[in-house]
Write an enzyme that holds these catalytic residues in place. Sequence first.
Site, PDB file in Angstrom:
ATOM      1  CB  SER A  45      -0.895   0.021   1.241  1.00 22.53           C
ATOM      2  OG  SER A  45      -1.576   1.259   1.367  1.00 22.53           O
ATOM      3  CE1 TYR A 104      -4.013  -2.127   5.052  1.00 23.78           C
ATOM      4  CE2 TYR A 104      -3.307   0.130   4.626  1.00 23.78           C
ATOM      5  CZ  TYR A 104      -3.777  -1.084   4.171  1.00 23.78           C
ATOM      6  OH  TYR A 104      -4.004  -1.262   2.821  1.00 23.78           O
TER       7      TYR A 104
END
Length: 260
Positions: free
Chosen positions: A150, A164
């Site tokens: 990401s 995350y």
Amino acid sequence: MFENLFSMQDKVCVVTGGSRGLGAFMARGFLEAGARRVYITARKAEACMETATELSEFGECIALPCDLSSAEGIGHLVQELNSRESHIDVLVNNAGNAWGADFGAFPEKGWDRVMDLNVKSPFFLTQALTPLLTKNASAESYSSVINIGSIAGIVGNGLDNFSYAVSKSAIHQLTRVLATELASKFIRVNAIAPGRFYSKMTEFMSSDKEAFDAECETIPMRRWGEPGDIAGVAIMLASPAGAFMTGQIIPIDGGTTLVN
């Protein structure tokens, strides 16, 4: 010379977290590019089976529901694949989750749950599936592992998703380490680092028009990613088009990382 450059002809693929969002987009892309068979996994069995039925319009798609957050779940998936296939050509480590909370209130369980699924599981699943990935691989035709990272693992703003963001940075480094480790076994390992895409995880933003429009203004291309944007890059990495690529992290973000 180049007519089969982006062909997935005869490839057997496994896509974790394949029941929705990016995983389903990539699974469909592989099928439309000619893959022989695509296995999708997801924790929720009903959703996994429904998506497999939908994707079977484009080729053979098989649901193997399992929870990859545990060693038992990983073992179950590996056992199922070994009972069905003599080899696999492509593994996409896409399953993941997030946990949002303010810095001062971020809980240990939110850290551990995200790190376990987003980082530990891809490592041990790749480790366990390496024999199947090497079985049909050669210097002329490498197998391919694609990790889904990401841009949260690249930019410095975690947006209250602390574990995350750190997990995605870790998966980028894991990609580099595994690429070095597995090259001699004829396995290429690369990562895609998506920006904003339409998914269950981002519904909170896409359903709020004012917030959505404001965020699009921060993206140089002024839009979010579409299914073909992620599927196209995944096909490139898994097909002969990506034959000389390994250890790379590719942002697919409309230019977000250029300005953040």
